[in-house]
Design an enzyme around this catalytic site. Structure first.
Site, PDB file in Angstrom:
ATOM      1  N   LYS A  38     -10.992   2.551  -2.657  1.00 22.08           N
ATOM      2  CA  LYS A  38     -11.975   3.622  -2.758  1.00 22.08           C
ATOM      3  C   LYS A  38     -11.603   4.670  -3.799  1.00 22.08           C
ATOM      4  O   LYS A  38     -12.475   5.211  -4.467  1.00 22.08           O
ATOM      5  CB  LYS A  38     -12.236   4.266  -1.406  1.00 22.08           C
ATOM      6  CG  LYS A  38     -11.074   4.988  -0.805  1.00 22.08           C
ATOM      7  CD  LYS A  38     -11.431   5.430   0.614  1.00 22.08           C
ATOM      8  CE  LYS A  38     -10.211   5.848   1.364  1.00 22.08           C
ATOM      9  NZ  LYS A  38      -9.758   7.177   0.980  1.00 22.08           N
ATOM     10  N   THR A  39     -10.324   4.919  -3.968  1.00 18.67           N
ATOM     11  CA  THR A  39      -9.907   5.880  -4.988  1.00 18.67           C
ATOM     12  C   THR A  39     -10.329   5.371  -6.361  1.00 18.67           C
ATOM     13  O   THR A  39     -10.817   6.127  -7.203  1.00 18.67           O
ATOM     14  CB  THR A  39      -8.383   6.073  -4.965  1.00 18.67           C
ATOM     15  OG1 THR A  39      -7.975   6.246  -3.614  1.00 18.67           O
ATOM     16  CG2 THR A  39      -7.980   7.280  -5.781  1.00 18.67           C
ATOM     17  N   ASP A 224     -14.295  12.468  -1.101  1.00 16.66           N
ATOM     18  CA  ASP A 224     -13.393  11.442  -0.575  1.00 16.66           C
ATOM     19  C   ASP A 224     -13.066  11.777   0.884  1.00 16.66           C
ATOM     20  O   ASP A 224     -13.183  12.932   1.295  1.00 16.66           O
ATOM     21  CB  ASP A 224     -12.108  11.424  -1.421  1.00 16.66           C
ATOM     22  CG  ASP A 224     -11.279  10.179  -1.171  1.00 16.66           C
ATOM     23  OD1 ASP A 224     -11.749   9.284  -0.446  1.00 16.66           O
ATOM     24  OD2 ASP A 224     -10.167  10.090  -1.712  1.00 16.66           O
ATOM     25  N   GLU A 225     -12.647  10.804   1.650  1.00 19.44           N
ATOM     26  CA  GLU A 225     -12.253  10.997   3.060  1.00 19.44           C
ATOM     27  C   GLU A 225     -13.347  11.734   3.841  1.00 19.44           C
ATOM     28  O   GLU A 225     -13.077  12.662   4.604  1.00 19.44           O
ATOM     29  CB  GLU A 225     -10.928  11.791   3.151  1.00 19.44           C
ATOM     30  CG  GLU A 225      -9.788  11.260   2.307  1.00 19.44           C
ATOM     31  CD  GLU A 225      -9.094  10.043   2.913  1.00 19.44           C
ATOM     32  OE1 GLU A 225      -9.574   9.513   3.928  1.00 19.44           O
ATOM     33  OE2 GLU A 225      -8.070   9.620   2.329  1.00 19.44           O
ATOM     34  N   GLN A 255     -10.404   5.740  10.097  1.00 18.30           N
ATOM     35  CA  GLN A 255      -9.274   6.547   9.618  1.00 18.30           C
ATOM     36  C   GLN A 255      -9.472   8.039   9.833  1.00 18.30           C
ATOM     37  O   GLN A 255      -8.829   8.857   9.191  1.00 18.30           O
ATOM     38  CB  GLN A 255      -9.023   6.264   8.132  1.00 18.30           C
ATOM     39  CG  GLN A 255      -8.531   4.851   7.879  1.00 18.30           C
ATOM     40  CD  GLN A 255      -8.138   4.639   6.438  1.00 18.30           C
ATOM     41  OE1 GLN A 255      -7.196   5.235   5.947  1.00 18.30           O
ATOM     42  NE2 GLN A 255      -8.878   3.790   5.748  1.00 18.30           N
ATOM     43  N   ARG A 610      -0.800   1.279   5.754  1.00 16.80           N
ATOM     44  CA  ARG A 610      -0.135   1.776   4.542  1.00 16.80           C
ATOM     45  C   ARG A 610       0.769   0.696   3.963  1.00 16.80           C
ATOM     46  O   ARG A 610       1.195   0.780   2.823  1.00 16.80           O
ATOM     47  CB  ARG A 610       0.726   3.018   4.835  1.00 16.80           C
ATOM     48  CG  ARG A 610       0.013   4.241   5.370  1.00 16.80           C
ATOM     49  CD  ARG A 610      -1.170   4.618   4.566  1.00 16.80           C
ATOM     50  NE  ARG A 610      -2.397   4.103   5.165  1.00 16.80           N
ATOM     51  CZ  ARG A 610      -3.558   4.094   4.556  1.00 16.80           C
ATOM     52  NH1 ARG A 610      -3.678   4.570   3.339  1.00 16.80           N
ATOM     53  NH2 ARG A 610      -4.629   3.592   5.151  1.00 16.80           N
TER      54      ARG A 610
END
Length: 749
Positions: A38-39, A224-225, A255, A610
């Site tokens: 996504k980044t 984002d997020e 998340q 992660r």
DNA sequence: CACCTTGTGTTTTTT
DNA sequence: ACACAAGGTG
């Protein structure tokens, strides 16, 4: 689209990602699973916008950390080969800070306001409570602080809050304190973290022409997020985007881990309803984790009832099973983790940068630090007790804060009598009284008091010294550099001498070294400074808003330690998650509430995902917490992982576990499984050197057998908990017929 | 006013 | 275990 960007895009994104990058008009929501790139999507989308001719100043991107913002700026810069300074990229807090500095005066916020961190804010809340005669022992200031913070997130002002007063003891207190706190914050010319966003919303709600200006400015908004957006942040975005509706949000409801500060993942799920005609894109291919790790993570999160169904998948290799490390106590856990890192570095020539050790609470970092120090392995601790929160650093910073903002009582209180200047509570009261009589600020009252001949109080000399430091520093700021100001404070304040007197030499040295580091940092900041804002003001807001997560670097060889919350958005080849115990993770404060427990589960999911290639989980059977050692139970999350994805790694540290000794490492399946495979132990089997399996403690070596009063007491040295005496009659022991075969030894010398 | 002792409570996660 | 506040003494 330029050829170059087109080529790069084609090579580096999949069709769904490409669609997200290319849909530049109208509202778009991207449901992006962990590790789905996504980044990358946000970065390329901004590059695409710029490429299409959108001026940089018309693009607003909200990221979760300032570090993410800087990295994104850099990547876009190198992708398009241009200067990205004009882009609005940052956290909600840093963007709102910028807006309020520019336009806050419209609602009576001075341009030079200070930013309070939680400690400052709590200290002011305590003062307010004392002033209102509220017993701090009966009412926890932190819960009052939390209530005020919650109110601001929910867009409830102190006036509105006072309307619900009369509905209970605690509410009445909060109502009182909230009003007084707001008044004092204005007097201090300060805003807290919540204010930065809340007051920006107020600005937009109250001044339509200002809102209009920013709506025109931010023609394209990217967030984002998004799953961690709270009510006030949602409202801010809604206001800014309502005109052009070019809002692009990316998130993953699995998340969402910030509900405790008001985050509400349902904004993500509601996006389609709120923004008519919006496009929804799902990114479900994970590029990060091995199949084994991703499956284990899914095992955890699928137990949550409150979630969108989705199927995250990966083409990556199966990879190794998740490893479980069972330890006797928290020190043993730290040693074993460090041992595993060392083995990998030595035998597989791994870089220290490949490892991260994660834990639920900051307090858990200590044992890992100690273990790493004793093995002289370099590490970086992220979060926890941050550099700028250290007392000596904050005291020093307080001087700088008073120089720029003499109305700020919280900082004055910290330093007016530090180092000691004979200005105690009585004298401070006297100054306050003068301020009240003369209707002037506290700082001004200090001057008035110095003028008066009749003040022969003991503190007079000290007060003069204090005022002198501040005044000279202010003159220096006007005519010299910020570094000069810092040096002046360093020399004139006597903080160094005071530290030397106050602490034993080794501690004083460390603290003085911290101040030295601070001076260096200030010098460096000044060297690279190119903004229009007054430098001291910029420096001070930067240090309160920037976390040390933002400074994390990957250049030097270091193991990274941090909380699971801090690791969000990052990835590491090898992840250790420690403290997998009931009460710690899930944390006992989350046990009773279903929603909170589901958040813990998501946190676990974030931690697992992660890891790129290896995931180690560990727990200690005994843990010292708050001064007492308690027996623990392994985390329910471990039981949620299906058996074929995890194996128990048995490590025995021979000797005292210090380096240079031979370590025995052996890997077998989960002890539980072995136990069920094993057969009943007969008393004849319990001879010295035999390996048996205990239901809870796993494998152990029989040391000796004694008969006492007709009962057999066997002494077994367990890999997990060390030596234990067990009564044969009751002990849940079994034996594997080929137990010795599963042992293998690795020499780590 | 500064220093020391005693007692008490409190213990998540972050911008 | 630790931090912090209060209370007493020099």
């Amino acid at each position: 689209m330029t050829k170059r960007l087109k080529k790069t895009l084609k090579e580096s994104v999949n069709p769904q990602q490409l669609e997200a990058v290319n849909s530049i008009k109208g509202p778009v929501a991207v449901f992006a699973g962990a590790g789905s790139g996504k980044t990358r999507v946000i970065t390329y989308r901004i590059a695409h916008l710029i490429d299409k001719g959108i001026p940089l100043g018309n693009i607003l991107a909200v990221t979760f950390t300032n570090k993410a913002a800087n990295e994104m700026k850099e990547r876009i810069g190198s992708l398009l080969d241009l200067d990205t300074k004009e882009l609005w990229i940052g956290t909600f807090h840093s963007i709102c800070l910028r807006i309020l500095r520019r336009s806050g005066k419209e609602i009576g916020i001075r341009q030079d306001f200070a930013v309070f961190d939680n400690e400052d804010s709590l200290s002011l809340i305590k003062d307010c409570m004392k002033e209102s005669n509220i017993d701090i022992k009966r009412v926890n200031p932190r819960s009052v602080s939390k209530a005020i913070s919650d109110s601001k997130v929910a867009l409830v002002s102190s006036d509105e809050y006072s309307k619900i007063a009369g509905n209970g003891y605690f509410i009445d207190i909060v109502s009182n304190v909230y009003s007084l706190y707001e008044k004092r914050m204005r007097e201090n010319n300060a805003l807290d973290f919540d204010d930065l966003i809340y007051k920006t919303v107020l600005l937009f709600q109250q001044k339509h022409e200002i809102l209009d200006k920013y709506q025109e400015l931010f023609k394209h908004i990217l967030v984002d997020e998004y799953q961690d957006v709270n009510a006030v942040q949602y409202e801010l975005l809604r206001l800014m985007a309502s005109k052009h509706k070019n809002i692009f949000v990316v998130g993953d409801d699995d998340q969402s881990i910030y509900a405790f500060r008001g985050a509400d993942p349902s904004y993500m799920l509601r996006f389609q309803k709120e923004y008519k005609g919006s496009k929804v894109i799902k990114l479900e291919e994970n590029y990060r984790c091995s199949k084994m790790i991703l499956s284990a993570a899914n095992c955890i999160v699928q137990n949550n009832e409150n979630r969108e169904q989705k199927k995250l998948w990966t083409k990556n290799e199966d990879g190794a099973k998740v490893k479980l490390v069972v330890c006797s106590n928290e020190k043993d856990e730290a040693q074993k983790v460090v041992q595993l890192i060392q083995d990998q570095v030595k035998n597989k020539s791994r870089s220290l940068n490949d490892f991260v050790v994660l834990y639920r609470i900051n307090a858990a970092s200590r044992n890992f630090e100690e273990a790493l120090v004793s093995e002289t392995i370099p590490y970086q601790l992220v979060g926890g007790f941050k550099f700028y929160q250290r007392k000596e650093v904050k005291d020093f910073i307080s001087y700088l804060r008073v120089v720029i903002n003499p109305d700020e009582r919280v900082s004055i209180n910290r330093i007016i009598n530090y180092p000691k200047r004979n200005i105690g509570a009585v004298f401070v009261k006297k100054i306050e009284q003068v301020a009240y009589e003369e209707k002037c600020s506290f700082y001004k009252a200090c001057n008035v008091l110095l003028e008066k001949k009749e003040t022969v109080a003991r503190g007079r000399k000290g007060l003069k010294e204090f005022i002198d430091i501040i005044e000279t520093a202010r003159n220096t700021l006007e005519n010299g550099t910020l570094f000069d100001v810092a040096k002046l404070i360093y020399e004139k304040s006597n903080i160094v001498q005071s530290l030397e007197n106050e602490f034993p030499e080794y501690l004083a040295k460390e603290k003085i070294a911290n101040l030295g580091e601070l001076l260096t940092a200030i010098n460096r900041f000044e060297g690279g400074y190119d903004r229009k804002e007054p430098i001291l003001q910029a420096y001070l807001s930067d240090v309160t808003l920037y976390t040390d997560l933002d400074q994390m670097n990957k250049k030097e060889e270091k193991v990274t330690l941090m909380t699971i919350h801090s690791v969000k958005g990052l990835e590491f080849p090898i992840v250790f998650m420690a403290g997998m115990e009931e009460g710690l993770f899930p944390h006992y404060l989350s046990n009773s509430k279903k929603d909170a427990l589901e958040e813990e589960r998501r946190l676990c999911y974030v931690g697992f995902t992660r890891a790129k290639t290896e995931l180690y989980l560990s727990y200690a059977m005994n843990r010292e917490l708050y001064g007492k050692t308690n027996k623990t139970t392994s985390s329910r999350f471990l039981d949620e992982i299906s058996e074929d994805l995890i194996e128990t790694l048995r490590i025995s540290l021979v000797g005292d576990g210090k380096s240079g000794l031979r370590k025995q490492i052996s890997s077998v399946n989960r002890s539980k499984k072995d136990f069920s495979k094993g057969i009943k132990v007969e008393i004849e089997d319990l001879t010295k050197g035999k390996i048996v399996c205990h239901k809870v403690w796993g494998h152990g070596l029989v040391m000796e057998l004694n008969e006492i009063d007709g009962e057999y007491i066997v002494k077994i040295d367990f890999d997990t908990v060390g030596e234990r005496m067990l009564n044969y009659k009751y002990a849940p022991l079994r034996i594997l017929e080929d137990s010795e075969d599963s042992e293998k030894e690795i020499d780590t010398d």
